[in-house]
Design an enzyme around this catalytic site. Structure first.
Site, PDB file in Angstrom:
ATOM      1  N   GLY A 243       0.823  -1.213   0.000  1.00 45.88           N
ATOM      2  CA  GLY A 243       0.000   0.000   0.000  1.00 45.88           C
ATOM      3  C   GLY A 243       0.848   1.250   0.000  1.00 45.88           C
ATOM      4  O   GLY A 243       0.704   2.102  -0.857  1.00 45.88           O
ATOM      5  N   ARG A 591      10.442  -1.620  21.404  1.00 43.24           N
ATOM      6  CA  ARG A 591      10.476  -3.082  21.383  1.00 43.24           C
ATOM      7  C   ARG A 591      10.253  -3.592  19.953  1.00 43.24           C
ATOM      8  O   ARG A 591       9.371  -3.098  19.250  1.00 43.24           O
ATOM      9  CB  ARG A 591       9.369  -3.627  22.296  1.00 43.24           C
ATOM     10  CG  ARG A 591       9.400  -5.143  22.438  1.00 43.24           C
ATOM     11  CD  ARG A 591       8.082  -5.688  22.951  1.00 43.24           C
ATOM     12  NE  ARG A 591       7.725  -5.205  24.270  1.00 43.24           N
ATOM     13  CZ  ARG A 591       8.112  -5.783  25.411  1.00 43.24           C
ATOM     14  NH1 ARG A 591       8.861  -6.863  25.383  1.00 43.24           N
ATOM     15  NH2 ARG A 591       7.725  -5.286  26.566  1.00 43.24           N
ATOM     16  N   ILE A 592      11.057  -4.536  19.542  1.00 39.35           N
ATOM     17  CA  ILE A 592      10.887  -5.159  18.234  1.00 39.35           C
ATOM     18  C   ILE A 592      10.134  -6.475  18.450  1.00 39.35           C
ATOM     19  O   ILE A 592      10.644  -7.410  19.063  1.00 39.35           O
ATOM     20  CB  ILE A 592      12.262  -5.408  17.565  1.00 39.35           C
ATOM     21  CG1 ILE A 592      13.013  -4.080  17.393  1.00 39.35           C
ATOM     22  CG2 ILE A 592      12.086  -6.120  16.225  1.00 39.35           C
ATOM     23  CD1 ILE A 592      12.292  -3.020  16.580  1.00 39.35           C
ATOM     24  N   ASN A 594       8.972  -8.702  16.261  1.00 42.21           N
ATOM     25  CA  ASN A 594       9.412  -9.848  15.460  1.00 42.21           C
ATOM     26  C   ASN A 594      10.605  -9.422  14.599  1.00 42.21           C
ATOM     27  O   ASN A 594      10.448  -8.749  13.584  1.00 42.21           O
ATOM     28  CB  ASN A 594       8.261 -10.336  14.577  1.00 42.21           C
ATOM     29  CG  ASN A 594       8.622 -11.582  13.792  1.00 42.21           C
ATOM     30  OD1 ASN A 594       9.745 -11.733  13.314  1.00 42.21           O
ATOM     31  ND2 ASN A 594       7.661 -12.475  13.658  1.00 42.21           N
ATOM     32  N   PRO A 595      11.815  -9.774  15.013  1.00 39.42           N
ATOM     33  CA  PRO A 595      13.018  -9.302  14.303  1.00 39.42           C
ATOM     34  C   PRO A 595      13.048  -9.719  12.836  1.00 39.42           C
ATOM     35  O   PRO A 595      13.575  -8.986  12.001  1.00 39.42           O
ATOM     36  CB  PRO A 595      14.177  -9.950  15.065  1.00 39.42           C
ATOM     37  CG  PRO A 595      13.615 -10.445  16.342  1.00 39.42           C
ATOM     38  CD  PRO A 595      12.138 -10.607  16.172  1.00 39.42           C
ATOM     39  N   GLN A 601      10.641  -5.444   6.875  1.00 36.73           N
ATOM     40  CA  GLN A 601       9.964  -4.153   6.809  1.00 36.73           C
ATOM     41  C   GLN A 601      10.975  -3.039   6.536  1.00 36.73           C
ATOM     42  O   GLN A 601      10.743  -2.153   5.706  1.00 36.73           O
ATOM     43  CB  GLN A 601       9.237  -3.932   8.158  1.00 36.73           C
ATOM     44  CG  GLN A 601       8.687  -2.574   8.415  1.00 36.73           C
ATOM     45  CD  GLN A 601       7.339  -2.373   7.748  1.00 36.73           C
ATOM     46  OE1 GLN A 601       7.128  -2.788   6.627  1.00 36.73           O
ATOM     47  NE2 GLN A 601       6.429  -1.735   8.440  1.00 36.73           N
ATOM     48  N   GLY A 665       6.878   1.514  16.258  1.00 36.03           N
ATOM     49  CA  GLY A 665       6.461   1.450  14.851  1.00 36.03           C
ATOM     50  C   GLY A 665       7.657   1.577  13.923  1.00 36.03           C
ATOM     51  O   GLY A 665       8.651   2.225  14.244  1.00 36.03           O
ATOM     52  N   GLY A 667       7.248   1.204   9.998  1.00 36.94           N
ATOM     53  CA  GLY A 667       7.009   1.276   8.556  1.00 36.94           C
ATOM     54  C   GLY A 667       7.575   2.514   7.901  1.00 36.94           C
ATOM     55  O   GLY A 667       8.242   2.443   6.871  1.00 36.94           O
ATOM     56  N   GLU A 668       7.284   3.664   8.477  1.00 32.25           N
ATOM     57  CA  GLU A 668       7.638   4.917   7.804  1.00 32.25           C
ATOM     58  C   GLU A 668       9.123   5.231   7.933  1.00 32.25           C
ATOM     59  O   GLU A 668       9.771   5.627   6.964  1.00 32.25           O
ATOM     60  CB  GLU A 668       6.838   6.087   8.386  1.00 32.25           C
ATOM     61  CG  GLU A 668       5.372   5.789   8.675  1.00 32.25           C
ATOM     62  CD  GLU A 668       4.502   5.667   7.446  1.00 32.25           C
ATOM     63  OE1 GLU A 668       4.864   6.195   6.389  1.00 32.25           O
ATOM     64  OE2 GLU A 668       3.443   5.018   7.559  1.00 32.25           O
TER      65      GLU A 668
END
Ligand code: MOS
Length: 703
Positions: A243, A591-592, A594-595, A601, A665, A667-668
């Protein structure tokens, strides 16, 4: 918090479905008796439809309907503003009048029994226009700019003007000054899956199998447009094939699919072509920026001026975070930012990964690099000397900030110490070699979210939220959170999303899904365990939970992710080809969860940044505003062969303030910082400072 699964590199729970074709995307849904709709787009950039000759089209085989403003029903278009809609202006009302506002605006839709028949009939439609020359260049003289809205709607985050101290006076007297202009290109989102909607009416209720990053908004928007109750719209969107922001809004094709289905009384499938995705589904606006820095000889910033302009449409004011990072990135007593938008004859732009930050940080971080050469101070050291104690823009402490730890770790992993700081000093057989770095940042968003958890008699659990998963791995990360919260193995938890009758979730954008949906799931699981403890015999048993940001925390802290991005480029000494030999990002993002997914990502975002730096540009024909490269052959994006080595790493960062999960977060921020790191590496390789994106071979050769 139990963390048996959270923090582990779990493989995608939906991976098997995806690789076996079992995952169904919007256009994969086939209904009995469905027919096909094809949109006809305006071939002028501004003007009016004079006539539509549909005689030839309607005679073609299989044609069921030709719908235009001449015969389309008047739609209700009740006022509606979703969380990502521009606060000022009004969305495009499609097929409602004869006006053409931008090139590619939908002006008709053809419905036929097969896609082939619909496409043929669409091509046979003959439309006459009165055309004017559109304004599509924000840098052209005669364009007028308007204030970016400061405080309307949810977007108080995008101020028109900010100031502390007297930046202009401090700049005038600064011992060292950098003052330059930057121009970044208009870009289009190009996810693998084009937009698509399958619409079916049952009386006054409509079901939409649709590609969306914002399920409940699509429901509310279509209800508002058709003037029906919200609960009469059901949106189903289990998978989204990428997206990057383009499906945050519900664009006109969704309305057209629903309108066509109602008109012909049969389910309608409508998928945009790649070309059509350059017309009506948003774009990253071009930016024009000035950044001026003043500093002392020992590298202490005394002034930052950041003025930026973006594009918008004539009918809506799209605003983004172009200059916001400048307020808190570095310690500096005198800072002034200004943000304006230029209305053009174009479709409304939209958020595209790192919206605003990507372009704004390009300008700021190139300027910082330029300053480092001017001073003869290593660029990382320059940032260290200007590392702030607090967010000096708001006066609040950071909830956490790991910029310098990211640089330290990145410098070590990247081998920054091997860099000879002199420009044009490093080379191998064929190439000038350059190493550059830049900072990245993105705010930590967290919006109100609800989730439902259900314990079944067979010992399994079901979790439901009206969220989306456009690819980062939401199915997997939410299953991890739920399994930990319930104390169940992963395969006993079934997480479902993408239905508007599930509890509401915010937009799957702004890097807030993990924080918002994850926290709500955490709460729902706690609630269902409590209910189960009280009613030991009752199964299934379900409970809802919700999460939202504590306003107290928001008032006390400045909450952002930070990162340090490194690039090594090779420039062919004879022909100027630019090659990204290595890129490496280190992020402090809380916190990550899922590495494995986080790595994917971030490297994906870095590829987007490489595209922004070197390839992506939507070119408009100045005469009619036509995107001339609206296809994959000429709108270039990086492929595997364009990048030799990509790495993303995360520093340990515990942030107890941002949200219950402590996630910021990802993504960006993964796109932000890549383009300036590359531009800075190109300067280091060649000694040529390039400030316009994308950077091409010609720029390198001619400076
Ligand atoms: Mo992202 S631009 O918020 O989808």
């Amino acid at each position: 918090m139990n963390t048996q699964f959270v923090g582990q590199p779990i493989r995608r729970v939906e991976g098997h479905l995806k690789v076996t074709g079992g995952a169904r995307y919007a256009a994969d849904f086939n209904l009995d008796e469905h027919v096909y709709a094809v949109i006809v787009n305006a071939t002028v950039g501004l003007g009016r439809i004079v006539s539509i000759d549909q005689a030839a089209a309607t005679r073609l085989p299989g044609v069921i309907a030709v719908i235009s403003h001449l015969n389309a029903p008047r739609l209700a278009y009740r006022p509606h503003k979703g969380a990502i809609d521009p606060a000022t202006g009004e969305r495009l009302h499609v097929l409602q009048d004869d006006q053409v506002r931008f090139y590619g605006q939908p002006v008709a839709v053809v419905v036929a029994d097969t896609l082939d028949h619909a496409e043929r009939a669409a091509a046979a439609l003959s439309i006459a226009y009165v055309a004017e020359r559109p304004a599509v260049d924000p840098s052209a003289s005669g364009t007028t700019e308007i204030m970016a809205e400061a405080s309307k709607g949810p977007n108080a985050y995008y101020p028109a003007d900010t100031a502390r101290g007297d930046a202009d006076a401090a700049l005038a007297t600064a011992p060292v000054r950098i003052d330059a202009f930057y121009d970044t290109a208009r870009e289009n989102h190009n996810p693998m899956e084009p937009h698509a909607t399958v619409a079916r009416w049952d009386g006054d209720r409509v079901t939409l199998w649709s590609k969306t990053q914002f399920v409940i908004n699509e429901q509310a928007e279509i209800a508002a447009i058709f003037g029906i109750p919200t609960e009469n719209v059901q949106v189903i969107s289990p998978f989204v094939g990428g997206g990057f922001g383009t499906t945050l809004r519900t664009w006109s094709h969704v309305t057209i699919a629903a309108l066509a289905a109602r008109q012909v009384g049969r389910p309608v499938k409508l998928a945009l072509t790649r070309k059509q995705m350059f017309f009506t589904t948003g774009h990253r606006p071009r930016s024009l920026q000035r950044v001026a820095l003043g500093a002392t000889l020992d590298g202490k910033l005394t002034s930052i001026v950041h003025e930026g302009r973006g594009e918008t449409s004539r009918y809506e004011e799209f605003i983004e975070a172009l200059t916001t990072g400048t307020g808190f990135m570095y310690s500096c007593p005198n800072v002034r930012t200004q943000y304006r938008i230029v209305p053009l004859d174009t479709g409304t732009p939209n958020h595209m990964r790192g919206p605003g930050e990507a372009q704004g940080m390009f300008a700021l971080e190139c300027a910082m690099d330029e300053l480092s050469y001017e001073l003869g101070i290593d660029p990382i050291e320059l940032r260290r000397r200007n590392e702030p104690e607090i967010d000096e823009g708001t006066g609040k402490p950071f909830s956490s900030r790991s910029l310098m730890p990211c640089y330290d770790r990145g410098a070590e992993l990247f081998g920054w110490a091997q860099r000879n700081p002199a420009p044009r000093s490093m080379r191998d057989d064929r190439e000038y070699v350059g190493m550059g770095c830049a900072s990245a940042t993105y705010p930590v968003l967290f919006s109100p979210t609800r989730a439902r958890a259900r314990l079944l008699a067979d010992g399994t659990a079901e979790i439901e939220v009206a969220a989306s998963d456009m690819g980062p791995g939401t199915y997997t990360s939410m299953t991890q959170v739920a399994a930990d919260a319930l104390g169940l193995p992963l395969d006993k938890v079934r997480f479902s999303l993408g239905r508007s009758d599930f509890p509401p979730a915010p937009p799957h954008g702004g890097s807030q899904t993990m924080a918002s949906v994850g926290s709500a799931i955490h709460a729902a699981c706690a609630a269902v365990l409590e209910a189960a403890a009280r009613n030991r015999e009752v199964r299934p048993i379900e409970a809802e939970g919700s999460a939202q940001r504590d306003p107290d925390v928001a008032a006390r802290f400045s909450m952002h992710s930070f990162g340090a991005v490194f690039a090594e480029v090779g420039i062919d000494r004879d022909v100027g080809t630019i090659r990204v030999r290595r890129a490496l990002g280190v992020y402090g993002a809380g916190r990550i969860v899922n590495p494995r997914l986080a790595l994917s990502q971030c490297t994906g975002g870095m590829v987007g940044g490489i595209g922004m730096a070197l390839m992506e540009r939507t070119m408009l024909d100045a005469r009619d505003g036509r995107p001339v490269n609206a296809h994959m052959a000429d709108y270039l994006m990086p492929v595997n062969l364009d990048i030799d080595q990509l790495e993303a790493h995360f520093v340990d960062e515990e942030d107890p303030h941002v949200n219950p999960l402590g996630v910021k977060g990802l993504g960006e921020i993964a796109l932000v910082g890549m383009a300036p790191a590359i531009a800075n590496a190109i300067f280091h390789a060649t000694g040529t400072r390039l400030r316009n994106l994308p950077i091409s071979i010609e720029n390198v050769l001619t400076g």
